[in-house]
Motif scaffolding. Structure first.
Motif: not given
Length: 128
Positions: A51-64
């Motif tokens: 369950s998530v609220e609007a504005g919650d950090a839910v994923a992570v993206v890693e780039s170079v």
């Protein structure tokens, strides 16, 4: 200039939302965001059932270049994640709006969609 489809809604944090019907939305990051990140090498997706609220950090993206949080643009429950991103995170760089989507959410009542920007407003934000 970045590709900004007119049929989507956008969060100030550069996530896009596509309405799928039955209170379900698909979420990804904008073309502008993936350009800023550079070559994406890893994506940590949320767990189905969260369950998530609007504005919650839910994923992570890693780039170079950096690691960045991905925020939920709406309140609800994660019902699906894009399994293709585990083996091919670069799909987001290739097409962030089609096969580079991140997750799907079944929105709670109220949904928060009205808080998001249309394509024109998002374009203005990106040009600032």
């Amino acid at each position: 200039m970045s590709n900004i489809p007119g049929d989507l809604k956008y969060a100030a944090t550069h996530e896009w939302v596509r309405e799928e019907g039955d209170n379900i939305v698909t979420v990804g990051i904008s073309d502008f965001a993936q350009e800023q990140l550079g070559d994406i090498v890893f994506i940590e997706l949320p767990e189905v059932g969260t369950s998530v609220e609007a504005g919650d950090a839910v994923a992570v993206v890693e780039s170079v270049k950096a690691a960045s949080d991905i925020y939920s643009p709406v309140t609800g429950e994660i019902i699906e994640v894009n399994p293709a991103l585990e083996d091919a995170p670069e799909s987001v760089n290739e097409d962030s709006y089609d096969y580079g989507w991140f997750f799907k959410i079944r929105q709670s009542e109220g949904g928060d969609l009205e808080e998001l920007m249309d394509a024109e407003s998002y374009q203005d934000q990106c040009e600032e």
